[in-house]
Design a protein around this motif. Structure first.
Motif, mmCIF file in Angstrom:
data_model
loop_
_atom_site.group_PDB
_atom_site.id
_atom_site.type_symbol
_atom_site.label_atom_id
_atom_site.label_comp_id
_atom_site.label_asym_id
_atom_site.label_seq_id
_atom_site.Cartn_x
_atom_site.Cartn_y
_atom_site.Cartn_z
ATOM 1 N N THR A 1 0.855 -1.185 0.000
ATOM 2 C CA THR A 1 0.000 0.000 0.000
ATOM 3 C C THR A 1 0.896 1.243 0.000
ATOM 4 O O THR A 1 2.103 1.144 0.245
ATOM 5 C CB THR A 1 -0.902 0.035 1.253
ATOM 6 N N THR A 2 0.290 2.400 -0.212
ATOM 7 C CA THR A 2 1.097 3.634 -0.255
ATOM 8 C C THR A 2 1.709 3.915 1.122
ATOM 9 O O THR A 2 2.857 4.350 1.205
ATOM 10 C CB THR A 2 0.239 4.825 -0.707
ATOM 11 N N ASP A 3 0.963 3.631 2.200
ATOM 12 C CA ASP A 3 1.511 3.870 3.544
ATOM 13 C C ASP A 3 2.700 2.951 3.815
ATOM 14 O O ASP A 3 3.726 3.382 4.359
ATOM 15 C CB ASP A 3 0.438 3.658 4.623
ATOM 16 N N HIS B 1 11.118 4.691 -8.689
ATOM 17 C CA HIS B 1 9.918 4.043 -9.226
ATOM 18 C C HIS B 1 8.850 3.904 -8.148
ATOM 19 O O HIS B 1 7.677 4.201 -8.376
ATOM 20 C CB HIS B 1 10.261 2.655 -9.789
ATOM 21 N N LEU B 2 9.273 3.464 -6.953
ATOM 22 C CA LEU B 2 8.277 3.278 -5.894
ATOM 23 C C LEU B 2 7.714 4.636 -5.456
ATOM 24 O O LEU B 2 6.517 4.762 -5.191
ATOM 25 C CB LEU B 2 8.876 2.521 -4.702
ATOM 26 N N LYS B 3 8.601 5.650 -5.443
ATOM 27 C CA LYS B 3 8.125 7.006 -5.079
ATOM 28 C C LYS B 3 7.075 7.468 -6.072
ATOM 29 O O LYS B 3 6.020 7.990 -5.694
ATOM 30 C CB LYS B 3 9.302 7.989 -5.107
ATOM 31 N N ALA B 4 7.379 7.274 -7.366
ATOM 32 C CA ALA B 4 6.435 7.705 -8.415
ATOM 33 C C ALA B 4 5.111 6.963 -8.271
ATOM 34 O O ALA B 4 4.022 7.557 -8.345
ATOM 35 C CB ALA B 4 7.045 7.462 -9.798
ATOM 36 N N CYS C 1 -0.632 7.032 -6.796
ATOM 37 C CA CYS C 1 -1.800 6.437 -6.114
ATOM 38 C C CYS C 1 -2.382 7.420 -5.100
ATOM 39 O O CYS C 1 -3.600 7.504 -4.948
ATOM 40 C CB CYS C 1 -1.424 5.141 -5.417
ATOM 41 N N ARG C 2 -1.514 8.150 -4.414
ATOM 42 C CA ARG C 2 -2.030 9.127 -3.443
ATOM 43 C C ARG C 2 -2.775 10.253 -4.134
ATOM 44 O O ARG C 2 -3.598 10.922 -3.543
ATOM 45 C CB ARG C 2 -0.878 9.701 -2.611
ATOM 46 N N VAL D 1 1.176 -1.426 -6.366
ATOM 47 C CA VAL D 1 1.064 -0.396 -5.336
ATOM 48 C C VAL D 1 -0.354 0.169 -5.382
ATOM 49 O O VAL D 1 -0.877 0.445 -6.462
ATOM 50 C CB VAL D 1 2.085 0.747 -5.595
ATOM 51 N N SER D 2 -0.979 0.285 -4.221
ATOM 52 C CA SER D 2 -2.332 0.844 -4.197
ATOM 53 C C SER D 2 -2.558 1.577 -2.881
ATOM 54 O O SER D 2 -1.861 1.330 -1.895
ATOM 55 C CB SER D 2 -3.372 -0.253 -4.373
ATOM 56 N N LEU D 3 -3.528 2.465 -2.905
ATOM 57 C CA LEU D 3 -3.814 3.279 -1.714
ATOM 58 C C LEU D 3 -4.349 2.395 -0.596
ATOM 59 O O LEU D 3 -3.970 2.506 0.562
ATOM 60 C CB LEU D 3 -4.852 4.346 -2.099
#
Ligand SMILES: CC(C)(COP(=O)(O)OP(=O)(O)OC[C@H]1O[C@@H](n2cnc3c(N)ncnc32)[C@H](O)[C@@H]1OP(=O)(O)O)[C@@H](O)C(=O)NCCC(=O)NCCS
Length: 441
Positions: free
Chosen positions: A227-229, A247-250, A255-256, A287-289
């Motif tokens: 998840t984003t958190d 990549h993970l930051k993007a 998603c946020r 990756v998801s919110l």
């Protein structure tokens, strides 16, 4: 394909991909890849995969990078790209190289997307590619005394313009450059462009094609879902390889800011995007919110997915027939498990409040998602909902699943113990077994 086992493998594989094809049709995906992708033999296959996604009705925006191509041109002129604090400084020479490199890369991608040779996977494909001034940029300016020159950042995305092209079935191809109202050209990062475009379009997916798997250094294992958190914690912990950080930051930022899902996919694996999008567990990092599989109250938009799930079970006589109209009218009684846009499971609770009773009905899971306690979790959910409605006895009518229910606390009972209105609807021809579970308060 020579023998019958190859045939049945193919048929099974093709059938298994059907729910994903349904789930993705008409959705908007933004895909970004670095200039490195053009430098090895896998690129033609990647372009074929884009063509396939387009043929399956996915609205595609491609964003390419051009870093190695820019660096090559800089080196040829005896220069090197200057980086300050991880940001590029684009002077006049660098901008020339950027324009040349981006132009060449774009033409090469367009050429591959235009291919239609009879003996290639692109035979008969006619893809229209639209590029243009969809990204408005502004200069990064002077920071801590450093003038970043022609390095820019995204100021605005012409989402309406891109949508108009997608509506015509075009693939939109964007480069890592932007234009300013003053008529200048700015050097942008491909990931920033992809993220901004995905956010502006409220895309269903952002696919970031990477050069390696996203691995958690602590245990050396690939991260499959996050998840984003959780991503924010991981980025702080510094438990990621350097290449994966941007990549993970993007993905997290996208998603946020409203993109439903972002996927990090190792493009060095041939067909990686197809595996990620059309197989049960994929192979990238999603990756998801919110957790990407959720159990929730069903809504009208889920009726199609529920029908797709239960129709094969109705055909086998395991479930009674339910029409679309019936489901639409009764939708408030249904709970669904949704995973990445696909309905995996459902269950309904029909209440008989006067008799403090309820009926659990239409409990079903997709075949390939059974055996992981999802059935049990759906049952628990229905039991909790029942208790909140004051239901003391939960009934179920079943022909082929009695043992599963008995193993989950149900006992045999007879028709006389059913709520009176339900007794009159009992179908003797179906001859279902009746079971009941007494719910503790
Ligand atoms: C019944 C169902 C929802 C259970 O979901 P699930 O996620 O597989 O369930 P769980 O993971 O909690 O339990 C799996 C166990 O139940 C068993 N099981 C599944 N269906 C069964 C059945 N019809 N009879 C007896 N046991 C069954 C499995 O073999 C497995 O047992 P094991 O772990 O010993 O191998 C699912 O199997 C399903 O959708 N079945 C078809 C639809 C159906 O029968 N619905 C009920 C209509 S009233």
């Amino acid at each position: 394909m020579n023998n019958s086992s190859d045939h049945s493998c193919f048929v099974r594989w093709f059938r298994d991909s059907t729910p994903y094809i349904h789930a993705h049709r008409g959705r908007t995906f933004v895909v970004s890849f670095g200039g490195e992708a053009l430098t090895d033999g896998l690129f033609a296959n990647l372009v074929h995969d884009f063509a396939l996604l387009n043929s399956l009705g996915i609205r595609l925006v491609l964003v390419h990078g051009a870093r190695p191509q820019v660096e090559q041109r800089m080196n040829a002129r005896g220069c090197q790209m200057l980086y300050v604090g991880g940001l590029r400084v684009t002077d006049a020479v660098a901008l020339e190289c950027v324009k040349e490199a981006v132009g060449t890369v774009r033409v090469e991608i367009e050429a591959l997307l235009s291919m239609g040779l009879a003996n290639s996977p692109m035979a008969g494909v006619r893809i229209r590619v639209a590029s243009g001034n969809f990204v408005v940029a502004k200069p990064l300016g002077v920071r801590d005394g450093v003038d970043f020159g022609h390095t820019g950042e995204v100021r605005r995305v012409d989402a309406e313009g891109i949508r108009a092209q997608l509506n015509q079935g075009d693939v939109v191809l964007l480069s890592p450059i932007g234009y300013s109202p003053t008529g200048e050209v700015f050097n942008l990062g491909a990931e920033e462009v992809a993220t901004s475009v995905a956010v502006a379009l409220r895309a269903d997916k952002l696919l970031l094609l990477t050069e390696q798997d996203c691995i958690n250094i602590t245990d050396g294992r690939p991260i499959r879902q996050i998840t984003t958190d959780e991503s924010a914690i991981l980025l702080q912990d510094k438990s990621l390889p350097n290449e994966s950080i941007p990549h993970l930051k993007a993905a997290m930022n996208a998603c946020r800011r409203g993109v439903q899902r972002a996927h990090l996919i190792n493009r060095r694996i041939d067909g990686a995007s197809l595996l990620e999008l059309f197989t049960r567990d994929g192979l990238g990092t999603l990756v998801s919110l919110t957790p990407f599989e959720t159990m929730r109250q069903a809504e009208i938009k889920d009726v199609g997915g529920i029908l797709e799930l239960i129709t094969p079970l109705e055909n086998q006589g395991i479930l009674v027939q339910r029409s679309r109209e019936h489901l639409e009218m009764q939708i408030a009684a249904y709970t669904v498990i949704e995973r990445d846009g696909m309905i995996l499971g459902c269950a309904a609770l029909h209440a008989f409040p006067e008799e403090f009773a309820g009926e659990l009905a239409c409990l079903a899971l997709r075949e390939d998602y059974r055996g992981d306690n999802r059935g049990e979790r759906l049952l628990e959910h229905v039991e909790t909902k029942s208790r909140s409605l004051g239901i003391k006895q939960l009934f179920v009518l079943t022909t082929q699943t009695t043992h599963w229910f008995r193993e989950h606390g149900f006992e045999y009972t007879d028709i006389a113990s059913l709520p009176s209105t339900r007794q009159v609807q009992y179908n003797p021809q179906r001859n279902s077994k009746i079971l009941v579970k007494r719910l503790a308060a």
